[in-house]
Scaffold this motif. Structure first.
Motif, mmCIF file in Angstrom:
data_model
loop_
_atom_site.group_PDB
_atom_site.id
_atom_site.type_symbol
_atom_site.label_atom_id
_atom_site.label_comp_id
_atom_site.label_asym_id
_atom_site.label_seq_id
_atom_site.Cartn_x
_atom_site.Cartn_y
_atom_site.Cartn_z
ATOM 1 N N ASP A 95 0.875 -1.311 0.186
ATOM 2 C CA ASP A 95 0.101 -0.106 -0.150
ATOM 3 C C ASP A 95 0.674 1.264 -0.006
ATOM 4 O O ASP A 95 0.247 2.411 -0.362
ATOM 5 C CB ASP A 95 -0.907 -0.056 1.115
ATOM 6 C CG ASP A 95 -2.073 -0.969 0.988
ATOM 7 O OD1 ASP A 95 -2.359 -1.502 0.093
ATOM 8 O OD2 ASP A 95 -2.573 -1.295 2.176
ATOM 9 N N ASP A 96 2.035 1.062 0.467
ATOM 10 C CA ASP A 96 2.981 2.266 0.510
ATOM 11 C C ASP A 96 3.748 2.622 -0.721
ATOM 12 O O ASP A 96 4.574 3.193 -0.940
ATOM 13 C CB ASP A 96 3.882 2.156 1.603
ATOM 14 C CG ASP A 96 4.706 0.972 1.651
ATOM 15 O OD1 ASP A 96 4.591 0.212 0.681
ATOM 16 O OD2 ASP A 96 5.690 0.918 2.790
ATOM 17 N N GLN A 97 3.369 1.825 -1.647
ATOM 18 C CA GLN A 97 3.790 2.030 -3.191
ATOM 19 C C GLN A 97 5.241 1.421 -3.300
ATOM 20 O O GLN A 97 5.987 1.802 -4.002
ATOM 21 C CB GLN A 97 3.519 3.318 -3.679
ATOM 22 C CG GLN A 97 2.299 3.774 -3.963
ATOM 23 C CD GLN A 97 2.078 5.209 -4.316
ATOM 24 O OE1 GLN A 97 3.109 5.762 -4.586
ATOM 25 N NE2 GLN A 97 0.691 5.559 -4.543
ATOM 26 N N ILE A 98 5.385 0.202 -2.521
ATOM 27 C CA ILE A 98 6.883 -0.459 -2.555
ATOM 28 C C ILE A 98 6.581 -1.795 -3.386
ATOM 29 O O ILE A 98 5.682 -2.712 -3.151
ATOM 30 C CB ILE A 98 7.252 -0.661 -1.088
ATOM 31 C CG1 ILE A 98 7.706 0.721 -0.402
ATOM 32 C CG2 ILE A 98 8.460 -1.454 -1.152
ATOM 33 C CD1 ILE A 98 8.503 1.600 -1.061
ATOM 34 N N LEU A 99 7.512 -2.061 -4.196
ATOM 35 C CA LEU A 99 7.597 -3.021 -4.983
ATOM 36 C C LEU A 99 8.369 -4.277 -4.177
ATOM 37 O O LEU A 99 9.503 -3.965 -3.950
ATOM 38 C CB LEU A 99 7.858 -2.932 -6.453
ATOM 39 C CG LEU A 99 7.912 -4.051 -7.493
ATOM 40 C CD1 LEU A 99 6.209 -3.842 -7.866
ATOM 41 C CD2 LEU A 99 8.376 -3.542 -8.580
ATOM 42 N N VAL A 100 7.921 -5.425 -4.249
ATOM 43 C CA VAL A 100 8.729 -6.435 -3.315
ATOM 44 C C VAL A 100 9.175 -7.614 -4.056
ATOM 45 O O VAL A 100 8.428 -7.819 -4.876
ATOM 46 C CB VAL A 100 8.026 -6.956 -2.255
ATOM 47 C CG1 VAL A 100 9.036 -7.819 -1.319
ATOM 48 C CG2 VAL A 100 7.366 -5.693 -1.394
ATOM 49 N N LEU A 101 10.707 -7.611 -4.510
ATOM 50 C CA LEU A 101 11.062 -8.765 -5.268
ATOM 51 C C LEU A 101 11.167 -9.947 -4.495
ATOM 52 O O LEU A 101 11.388 -9.834 -3.297
ATOM 53 C CB LEU A 101 12.408 -8.237 -5.814
ATOM 54 C CG LEU A 101 12.306 -6.947 -6.621
ATOM 55 C CD1 LEU A 101 13.537 -6.753 -7.164
ATOM 56 C CD2 LEU A 101 11.274 -7.004 -7.847
ATOM 57 N N LYS A 102 11.303 -11.065 -5.185
ATOM 58 C CA LYS A 102 11.598 -12.503 -4.557
ATOM 59 C C LYS A 102 13.005 -12.474 -3.759
ATOM 60 O O LYS A 102 13.260 -12.992 -2.639
ATOM 61 C CB LYS A 102 11.463 -13.453 -5.380
ATOM 62 C CG LYS A 102 11.368 -14.943 -4.676
ATOM 63 C CD LYS A 102 10.899 -15.961 -5.899
ATOM 64 C CE LYS A 102 11.033 -17.339 -5.303
ATOM 65 N NZ LYS A 102 10.564 -18.334 -6.154
ATOM 66 N N SER A 103 13.818 -11.584 -4.437
ATOM 67 C CA SER A 103 15.238 -11.441 -3.684
ATOM 68 C C SER A 103 15.261 -10.725 -2.630
ATOM 69 O O SER A 103 16.277 -10.872 -1.936
ATOM 70 C CB SER A 103 16.124 -10.695 -4.853
ATOM 71 O OG SER A 103 15.687 -9.643 -4.759
ATOM 72 N N GLY A 104 14.316 -10.261 -2.076
ATOM 73 C CA GLY A 104 13.899 -9.199 -1.003
ATOM 74 C C GLY A 104 14.215 -7.928 -1.187
ATOM 75 O O GLY A 104 13.844 -6.875 -0.164
ATOM 76 N N GLN A 105 14.668 -7.463 -2.432
ATOM 77 C CA GLN A 105 14.881 -6.126 -2.693
ATOM 78 C C GLN A 105 13.503 -5.334 -2.665
ATOM 79 O O GLN A 105 12.433 -6.163 -3.041
ATOM 80 C CB GLN A 105 15.542 -5.814 -3.998
ATOM 81 C CG GLN A 105 15.788 -4.465 -4.405
ATOM 82 C CD GLN A 105 16.341 -4.600 -5.752
ATOM 83 O OE1 GLN A 105 16.663 -5.294 -6.247
ATOM 84 N NE2 GLN A 105 16.734 -3.272 -6.308
ATOM 85 N N GLU A 106 13.408 -4.031 -2.166
ATOM 86 C CA GLU A 106 12.130 -3.400 -2.216
ATOM 87 C C GLU A 106 12.519 -2.081 -2.960
ATOM 88 O O GLU A 106 13.519 -1.272 -2.866
ATOM 89 C CB GLU A 106 11.854 -3.020 -0.761
ATOM 90 C CG GLU A 106 11.352 -4.271 0.100
ATOM 91 C CD GLU A 106 10.745 -3.907 1.378
ATOM 92 O OE1 GLU A 106 10.748 -2.767 1.721
ATOM 93 O OE2 GLU A 106 10.439 -5.102 1.986
ATOM 94 N N VAL A 107 11.563 -1.550 -3.797
ATOM 95 C CA VAL A 107 11.705 -0.534 -4.508
ATOM 96 C C VAL A 107 10.581 0.442 -4.676
ATOM 97 O O VAL A 107 9.328 -0.180 -4.758
ATOM 98 C CB VAL A 107 12.222 -0.983 -6.166
ATOM 99 C CG1 VAL A 107 12.631 0.353 -6.925
ATOM 100 C CG2 VAL A 107 13.210 -2.035 -6.206
ATOM 101 N N TYR A 108 10.438 1.683 -4.525
ATOM 102 C CA TYR A 108 9.352 2.475 -4.788
ATOM 103 C C TYR A 108 8.998 2.710 -6.291
ATOM 104 O O TYR A 108 9.844 3.309 -7.021
ATOM 105 C CB TYR A 108 9.761 3.589 -4.032
ATOM 106 C CG TYR A 108 8.520 4.886 -4.043
ATOM 107 C CD1 TYR A 108 7.426 4.569 -3.437
ATOM 108 C CD2 TYR A 108 8.704 6.029 -5.295
ATOM 109 C CE1 TYR A 108 6.379 5.593 -3.657
ATOM 110 C CE2 TYR A 108 7.729 6.831 -5.394
ATOM 111 C CZ TYR A 108 6.454 6.808 -4.506
ATOM 112 O OH TYR A 108 5.455 7.485 -4.873
#
Length: 290
Positions: free
Chosen positions: A86-99
């Motif tokens: 909901d905070d517009q963060i994309l979560v990758l399976k690798s654990g990386q998070e990107v806005y």
């Protein structure tokens, strides 16, 4: 300049990324496998792509890659996206998070599965991978549509023994596919249901039911091609598809491509168009809310 995450590298996702770039945004494309998506499963020439008569899927994939490179669109292959918070963060399976303030989601389709005993023996391999196998036993293909018939044709042309079974006595496959299967003398069992699969040394035993009679086939591989279903991840589309499709401003998510197209209208051309529409809708909404 607004960045948009495009998730899915099939024709719909690539089209959307190109149109977003053309319209002044900054798309970034994520693909969990390889650019091309379902095109990797097509082995016969594509007969109905306007302007490209009988182009192969491999050729089309290379052209899509070249187009993305020409427009300098960042592409991350082998990067699986598992959620969009909901905070517009994309979560990758690798654990990386990107806005990313918006995502265009082109999930494509997956093969519909059969829930039967021994379903773990149903192959997940593509037709091309099965062609590399050496076996004297038949390859059993379940289904009556284009994908089932295309696989049967490709394997039979490579001199692999093939059996087709279908639960009905009529087929959804294109007439030219049906004619080719007849020409190749591929055995077809109609009104036939796969009941279970048993693994024995050196073979699989496919147990089927045909008009109330039980039959068994020793086979090398069981391929199920009974249709496709949307490959949508709940963490990316928390709302029903019907709610998500037109609602960029509220959900910040736009599903597109085959996954949200009616079954009769799924095609490469409609996927291209869906990507264009999603890109233009986002630009119009951003201007309206500016």
């Amino acid at each position: 300049m607004a960045q948009v995450a495009v998730i899915g590298g099939g024709p719909g996702g690539v089209s959307c990324a190109i149109w977003l770039k053309r319209l002044g945004l900054e798309p970034v494309l994520y693909e969990r496998g390889h650019i091309g998506g379902q095109l990797h499963d097509i082995s016969l020439p594509i007969p109905d792509l306007p302007g490209e008569p009988l182009i192969t899927a491999r050729e089309l994939i290379e052209r899509l890659k070249h187009h993305l490179k020409t427009w300098e669109i960042p592409v991350f292959e082998g990067q699986e996206v598992i959620a969009y918070r909901d905070d517009q963060i994309l979560v990758l399976k690798s654990g990386q998070e990107v806005y990313y303030p918006h995502i265009a989601y082109a999930p494509g389709l997956r093969i519909r599965e059969l829930d039967i005993p021994g379903r773990e023996w149903i192959t997940q391999q593509s037709t091309s991978e099965i062609l590399n196998m050496n076996t004297d036993l038949p390859i059993l293909i379940v289904g009556g549509g284009d994908r089932a018939f295309e696989a049967a044709i490709r394997l039979a042309q490579a001199k692999r023994p093939v059996i087709l079974i279908h639960r009905r006595d009529h087929f959804r496959a294109r007439p030219d596919f049906q004619a080719k299967v007849q020409q190749l003398h591929i055995p077809i069992y109609v009104h036939t249901h796969l009941q279970s699969i048993e693994s024995v040394p050196g073979a699989l035993i496919a147990h089927v039911e045909q008009n109330g009679h039980d039959l068994s086939f020793p086979v090398s591989v069981v391929m199920v091609r009974i249709g496709m279903e949307p490959d949508i991840q709940p963490g990316l589309c928390p709302l029903p598809i019907s709610d998500v499709v037109p609602l960029w401003p509220r959900a910040h998510v736009r599903c597109l491509g085959d996954a949200v197209s009616p079954v009769p209208f799924r095609s490469i051309v409609s996927a291209y168009a869906s990507g264009m529409m999603a890109a233009k809708e986002l630009v119009m909404n951003l201007r309206h809310h500016a």
